[in-house]
Design a protein around this motif. Structure first.
Motif, mmCIF file in Angstrom:
data_model
loop_
_atom_site.group_PDB
_atom_site.id
_atom_site.type_symbol
_atom_site.label_atom_id
_atom_site.label_comp_id
_atom_site.label_asym_id
_atom_site.label_seq_id
_atom_site.Cartn_x
_atom_site.Cartn_y
_atom_site.Cartn_z
ATOM 1 N N ARG A 5 0.900 -1.404 0.074
ATOM 2 C CA ARG A 5 0.114 -0.317 -0.052
ATOM 3 C C ARG A 5 1.050 1.441 0.115
ATOM 4 O O ARG A 5 0.556 2.158 -0.692
ATOM 5 N N HIS A 9 1.224 4.285 -3.368
ATOM 6 C CA HIS A 9 0.407 5.551 -2.650
ATOM 7 C C HIS A 9 1.809 6.438 -3.424
ATOM 8 O O HIS A 9 1.548 7.567 -3.223
ATOM 9 N N PHE A 12 1.187 7.119 -6.612
ATOM 10 C CA PHE A 12 -0.145 7.465 -7.039
ATOM 11 C C PHE A 12 0.309 8.203 -6.456
ATOM 12 O O PHE A 12 -0.235 9.736 -7.719
ATOM 13 N N MET A 13 1.382 9.718 -5.816
ATOM 14 C CA MET A 13 0.891 10.201 -5.450
ATOM 15 C C MET A 13 2.069 11.440 -6.661
ATOM 16 O O MET A 13 2.307 12.310 -7.366
ATOM 17 N N THR A 16 0.923 11.840 -9.919
ATOM 18 C CA THR A 16 -0.620 12.688 -10.168
ATOM 19 C C THR A 16 -0.085 13.820 -9.798
ATOM 20 O O THR A 16 -0.487 15.095 -10.814
ATOM 21 N N LEU A 46 -6.230 15.498 -2.503
ATOM 22 C CA LEU A 46 -5.947 14.577 -4.010
ATOM 23 C C LEU A 46 -5.158 13.190 -3.268
ATOM 24 O O LEU A 46 -5.121 11.990 -3.312
ATOM 25 N N ALA A 47 -3.929 13.971 -2.660
ATOM 26 C CA ALA A 47 -2.672 12.516 -1.575
ATOM 27 C C ALA A 47 -3.265 12.406 -0.493
ATOM 28 O O ALA A 47 -3.375 11.342 -0.183
ATOM 29 N N TRP A 49 -6.653 12.097 0.013
ATOM 30 C CA TRP A 49 -7.653 11.182 -0.370
ATOM 31 C C TRP A 49 -6.797 10.104 -0.337
ATOM 32 O O TRP A 49 -7.221 9.079 -0.384
ATOM 33 N N GLY A 50 -6.325 9.928 -1.703
ATOM 34 C CA GLY A 50 -5.136 8.519 -1.770
ATOM 35 C C GLY A 50 -4.587 8.111 -0.260
ATOM 36 O O GLY A 50 -4.254 6.476 -0.263
ATOM 37 N N TRP A 53 -8.117 6.461 1.468
ATOM 38 C CA TRP A 53 -8.431 4.977 0.018
ATOM 39 C C TRP A 53 -7.263 3.991 0.330
ATOM 40 O O TRP A 53 -7.679 2.513 0.078
ATOM 41 N N ILE A 54 -6.256 4.450 0.235
ATOM 42 C CA ILE A 54 -4.952 3.228 -0.696
ATOM 43 C C ILE A 54 -4.603 2.973 0.982
ATOM 44 O O ILE A 54 -3.360 1.947 0.844
#
Length: 251
Positions: A5, A9, A12-13, A16, A46-47, A49-50, A53-54
Motif C-alpha cells: 500500500r 501511494h 500515486f503521488m 499525479t 488528492l494526496a 484522499w489517496g 483509500w490506499i
C-alpha cells in the motif's frame, strides 16, 4: 500488505503531481495568489484522499471552534511535526489559505517545488538568520493582513513518536511583532506515518487545535514555553502509549 500500500501511494503521488504541477505552471500567469493556492491545495486533497483509500489513514480534528472567525482574522499556527502527513493535510483542513515558512532549497524539487514557487509563501535562506527572520516578519505581516494564516513547525524538523524536539521561538516572535494570536496544534501522525519511514500503517491521525493564545505584551520565549507545554501535554493525552515510561528491568 502495508508495504505494498505504501509503495502504491508513493507511485500515486508521483504520477499525479506531475500533470498537476504542470497545470499550475501554465495557469499561474493568469491567476491571483489565492486561486493558485487553492489549485495547489487541490493536489494535496488528492494526496490525502489517496492516503485514506490506499493507506487507510483517516483524519480526526478536535477543536475547530478554537479557530479565529472572520475572513481577515489573523493567526499563527504552531504545529507539532512528526511526519510529512500534516504538511499535506493542514491546507485541506483549515478554512483559510496557509503560508508555510520553509527553506528555499525546497523550491528546486522537480514539479512539487516548482509549483510551490508559484504560491505566496515564505521561503527563507537559513544561512542568513537575521535577514531571514526580517523577511518572515515583513511577508508574514502582509499575508496575515489579507487573511492568510502563517503556519510554522516550532521544533524545526520532524520528531519521532513519543519524542520532543527543541521548540524555537521564531513563531512566537512573528506573532508578537504582528499582533496575531498563536494557535497551538498537536498532531499524532507518527502513529500511521513514522518519520522517515517508507512503510505506513492504517489508523487515525488526530489534529487537536488549542485555544488562541494572545501575543500582545508577551515575551517570545515565555509565549513559546506556554505553547510547548500545551502541545506536549496534549500529545500525551492523545497518544499515551507513545509516552508510557519504559519499565525498569530488575537485577
Amino acid at each position: 500488505m502495508n508495504a505494498l500500500r505504501s509503495v502504491l501511494h508513493l507511485v500515486f503521488m508521483g504520477v499525479t503531481v506531475v500533470p498537476w504541477a504542470l497545470a499550475v505552471l501554465l495557469a499561474a500567469p493568469f491567476l491571483n495568489s489565492t486561486r493558485i493556492y487553492w489549485m495547489c491545495a487541490g493536489w494535496l486533497r488528492l494526496a490525502v484522499w489517496g492516503g485514506r483509500w490506499i493507506l487507510g489513514i483517516r483524519n480526526r480534528v478536535i477543536g475547530y471552534e478554537n479557530l479565529p472567525v472572520g475572513n481577515t482574522a489573523p493567526a499563527v499556527l504552531l504545529v507539532k511535526h512528526q511526519s510529512t502527513w500534516e504538511t499535506f493535510a493542514m491546507p485541506t483542513l483549515m478554512p483559510h489559505p496557509l503560508a508555510y515558512v520553509f527553506k528555499k532549497e525546497l523550491l528546486s524539487v522537480p514539479f512539487f517545488g516548482w509549483a510551490m514557487a508559484k504560491m505566496d509563501m515564505i521561503h527563507i535562506d537559513r544561512s542568513q538568520r537575521a535577514r531571514a527572520f526580517a523577511k518572515v516578519v515583513q511577508q508574514g505581516r502582509r499575508l496575515l493582513a489579507q487573511g492568510t494564516w502563517v503556519i510554522m513547525f516550532p521544533e524545526g524538523t520532524r520528531i519521532d513518536r513519543g519524542e520532543k524536539g527543541e521548540y524555537k521561538s521564531g513563531g512566537t516572535r512573528l506573532a508578537i511583532q504582528t499582533g496575531a494570536p498563536v494557535i497551538p496544534i498537536a498532531v499524532t501522525s507518527a502513529k500511521c506515518w513514522p518519520r522517515k519511514a517508507l512503510v505506513k500503517r492504517p489508523g487515525v491521525v488526530e489534529f487537536s487545535i488549542g485555544k488562541p493564545i494572545p501575543s500582545e505584551g508577551r515575551k517570545a520565549e515565555e509565549l513559546m514555553a506556554e505553547v510547548e507545554a500545551w502541545i506536549e501535554a496534549e500529545m500525551r493525552r492523545l497518544d499515551p502509549e507513545a509516552y508510557a515510561p519504559t519499565p525498569v528491568k530488575s537485577a
